[in-house]
Each structure stands twice: as C-alpha cells, then as structure tokens.
Design a protein around this motif. Structure first.
Motif, PDB file in Angstrom:
ATOM      1  N   TYR A  39       0.716  -1.193  -0.286  1.00  0.00           N
ATOM      2  CA  TYR A  39       0.097  -0.021   0.096  1.00  0.00           C
ATOM      3  C   TYR A  39       0.835   1.261   0.087  1.00  0.00           C
ATOM      4  N   ASP A  40       0.292   2.304  -0.520  1.00  0.00           N
ATOM      5  CA  ASP A  40       1.147   3.550  -0.615  1.00  0.00           C
ATOM      6  C   ASP A  40       1.339   4.315   0.844  1.00  0.00           C
ATOM      7  N   LEU A  41       2.014   5.069   1.144  1.00  0.00           N
ATOM      8  CA  LEU A  41       2.321   5.927   2.195  1.00  0.00           C
ATOM      9  C   LEU A  41       1.971   7.298   1.789  1.00  0.00           C
ATOM     10  N   GLU A  42       1.019   7.969   2.604  1.00  0.00           N
ATOM     11  CA  GLU A  42       0.441   9.380   1.979  1.00  0.00           C
ATOM     12  C   GLU A  42       1.103  10.191   2.912  1.00  0.00           C
ATOM     13  N   ASN A  43       1.062  11.629   2.354  1.00  0.00           N
ATOM     14  CA  ASN A  43       1.686  12.714   3.185  1.00  0.00           C
ATOM     15  C   ASN A  43       2.677  12.324   4.050  1.00  0.00           C
ATOM     16  N   THR A  44       3.988  11.884   3.515  1.00  0.00           N
ATOM     17  CA  THR A  44       5.273  11.236   4.093  1.00  0.00           C
ATOM     18  C   THR A  44       5.894  12.593   4.313  1.00  0.00           C
ATOM     19  N   LEU A  45       6.178  13.149   5.761  1.00  0.00           N
ATOM     20  CA  LEU A  45       7.009  13.853   6.432  1.00  0.00           C
ATOM     21  C   LEU A  45       8.373  13.099   6.617  1.00  0.00           C
ATOM     22  N   VAL A  46       9.449  13.571   6.457  1.00  0.00           N
ATOM     23  CA  VAL A  46      10.797  13.227   6.839  1.00  0.00           C
ATOM     24  C   VAL A  46      11.399  14.343   7.501  1.00  0.00           C
ATOM     25  N   SER A  47      12.149  14.235   8.735  1.00  0.00           N
ATOM     26  CA  SER A  47      12.901  15.169   9.470  1.00  0.00           C
ATOM     27  C   SER A  47      14.151  14.661   9.476  1.00  0.00           C
ATOM     28  N   SER A  48      14.981  15.201   9.221  1.00  0.00           N
ATOM     29  CA  SER A  48      16.464  14.787   9.245  1.00  0.00           C
ATOM     30  C   SER A  48      17.441  15.801   9.911  1.00  0.00           C
ATOM     31  N   THR A  49      18.241  15.234  10.808  1.00  0.00           N
ATOM     32  CA  THR A  49      19.053  16.099  11.740  1.00  0.00           C
ATOM     33  C   THR A  49      20.254  15.308  12.175  1.00  0.00           C
ATOM     34  N   GLN A  83      26.326  14.348   3.244  1.00  0.00           N
ATOM     35  CA  GLN A  83      27.768  14.785   2.982  1.00  0.00           C
ATOM     36  C   GLN A  83      28.490  13.856   4.176  1.00  0.00           C
ATOM     37  N   GLU A  84      29.671  13.242   3.800  1.00  0.00           N
ATOM     38  CA  GLU A  84      30.556  12.586   4.395  1.00  0.00           C
ATOM     39  C   GLU A  84      30.948  13.323   5.714  1.00  0.00           C
ATOM     40  N   GLU A  85      30.915  14.686   5.844  1.00  0.00           N
ATOM     41  CA  GLU A  85      31.460  15.359   6.978  1.00  0.00           C
ATOM     42  C   GLU A  85      30.603  15.138   8.030  1.00  0.00           C
ATOM     43  N   VAL A  86      29.287  14.791   7.728  1.00  0.00           N
ATOM     44  CA  VAL A  86      28.632  14.191   8.964  1.00  0.00           C
ATOM     45  C   VAL A  86      28.597  12.944   9.627  1.00  0.00           C
ATOM     46  N   PHE A  87      29.227  11.864   8.844  1.00  0.00           N
ATOM     47  CA  PHE A  87      29.215  10.734   9.212  1.00  0.00           C
ATOM     48  C   PHE A  87      29.708  10.277  10.446  1.00  0.00           C
ATOM     49  N   HIS A  88      30.374  11.217  11.382  1.00  0.00           N
ATOM     50  CA  HIS A  88      30.806  10.971  12.651  1.00  0.00           C
ATOM     51  C   HIS A  88      29.876  11.205  13.691  1.00  0.00           C
ATOM     52  N   LEU A  89      28.664  11.792  13.173  1.00  0.00           N
ATOM     53  CA  LEU A  89      27.485  12.085  13.938  1.00  0.00           C
ATOM     54  C   LEU A  89      26.379  11.067  14.029  1.00  0.00           C
ATOM     55  N   ASN A  90      25.437  11.352  15.005  1.00  0.00           N
ATOM     56  CA  ASN A  90      24.198  10.426  14.722  1.00  0.00           C
ATOM     57  C   ASN A  90      23.346  11.059  13.790  1.00  0.00           C
ATOM     58  N   ASN A  91      23.049  10.550  12.789  1.00  0.00           N
ATOM     59  CA  ASN A  91      22.251  10.922  11.657  1.00  0.00           C
ATOM     60  C   ASN A  91      20.822  10.224  11.852  1.00  0.00           C
ATOM     61  N   GLU A  92      19.646  11.176  12.142  1.00  0.00           N
ATOM     62  CA  GLU A  92      18.351  10.880  12.552  1.00  0.00           C
ATOM     63  C   GLU A  92      17.526  11.104  11.378  1.00  0.00           C
ATOM     64  N   TYR A  93      16.597  10.193  11.041  1.00  0.00           N
ATOM     65  CA  TYR A  93      15.471  10.311  10.159  1.00  0.00           C
ATOM     66  C   TYR A  93      14.279  10.224  10.985  1.00  0.00           C
ATOM     67  N   TRP A  94      13.412  11.012  11.117  1.00  0.00           N
ATOM     68  CA  TRP A  94      12.199  10.721  11.576  1.00  0.00           C
ATOM     69  C   TRP A  94      11.197  11.068  10.453  1.00  0.00           C
ATOM     70  N   VAL A  95      10.397   9.534  10.340  1.00  0.00           N
ATOM     71  CA  VAL A  95       9.536   9.290   9.063  1.00  0.00           C
ATOM     72  C   VAL A  95       7.957   9.291   9.724  1.00  0.00           C
ATOM     73  N   SER A  96       7.081  10.125   9.254  1.00  0.00           N
ATOM     74  CA  SER A  96       5.873  10.074   9.626  1.00  0.00           C
ATOM     75  C   SER A  96       4.923  10.372   8.273  1.00  0.00           C
ATOM     76  N   TYR A  97       3.840   9.328   8.477  1.00  0.00           N
ATOM     77  CA  TYR A  97       3.007   8.894   7.378  1.00  0.00           C
ATOM     78  C   TYR A  97       1.638   8.493   7.673  1.00  0.00           C
TER      79      TYR A  97
END
Length: 134
Positions: A39-49, A83-97
């Motif tokens: 099934y499709d995911l509708e109104n998908t919002l992704v926050s990245s930090t 960017q590779e310059e942020v690989f030393h950080l926690n890279n968070e993707y918060w997905v809502s749909y």
C-alpha cells in the motif's frame, strides 16, 4: 492519558544510505526511504538532523524537513543527499506518514561511524550497495 494512545507499529518501511560515484569519479551519498508494503504511504514527512559530540564539543546540524506526498507501494523515494562530513554524528531520520487511515511514525538513527565503506551491503530495492537501517 498518553499511555492510552495506540501507536501502530511501522512495518516494512525503512531508510537506506547509498553511495554512487559520479562521472567525475567523486563519491556521492544519498538517503532513500524504502516502502516494502503493498500500500502507498500518504503525506509522508521526513525530518533529518545530525547530532553528537567531538572532542568535548557538542555538534548539531540544521534540521531539514522533506515532504514526499505519496510513496507508492513497493517503491523507493529519495529523501536527500548526505555529506561525508556528518558521518561522525548520529544521523536521525524521523519518518511520519498516513496509511490505512492511521498515522505512523518512527525514528531511524544511523550511529556515528556506521556509514562507511566496510558496512555496505547489497540493497535489492535500490539495486546497489549501501547501508540499510535495520
């Protein structure tokens, strides 16, 4: 009260980071959302930090928000380049749909130094190697 709110479990949706080499022989990394549902995911919002600490210095990237409208069943959608310059950080993707008349959300966190060459595995949905969040 908060405990009374039923939160549906996210299934068959994940995030992957892939590496490609462009025509100038430069590595480019990109983040994708993978929908393995029928099934499709509708109104998908992704926050990245990105966030973390280096040499006792707290680091944090800007928070970016991406609206993907509809992610079709059994498909992938590009979220953003990374960017590779942020690989030393926690890279968070918060997905809502929205799906099946319910709201789903989940955080996918790539730990520091987990995005690297030796961790690449084949990702069939993208037909290339990358880091698949488990």
């Amino acid at each position: 009260m908060k405990k009374d709110i039923l939160k549906p479990e996210v299934k068959n949706v994940t995030v992957a980071i892939i590496k490609k080499t462009n025509e100038l022989n430069v590595n480019e990394w990109s983040v994708y959302l993978i929908n393995q549902n029928d099934y499709d995911l509708e109104n998908t919002l992704v926050s990245s930090t990105g966030y973390g600490q280096t040499n006792d210095e707290i680091q944090k990237t800007s928070t970016l928000r991406h609206f993907l409208q509809t992610v079709s069943a059994n498909s992938v959608a590009l979220i953003e380049p990374i960017q590779e310059e942020v690989f030393h950080l926690n890279n968070e993707y918060w997905v809502s749909y929205y799906a099946e008349s319910k709201v789903f959300d989940k955080k996918f966190i790539f730990l520091p130094e987990s995005i690297k060459e030796e961790n690449l595995t084949y990702i069939k949905e993208l037909d290339t190697k990358g880091i698949l969040h488990s």
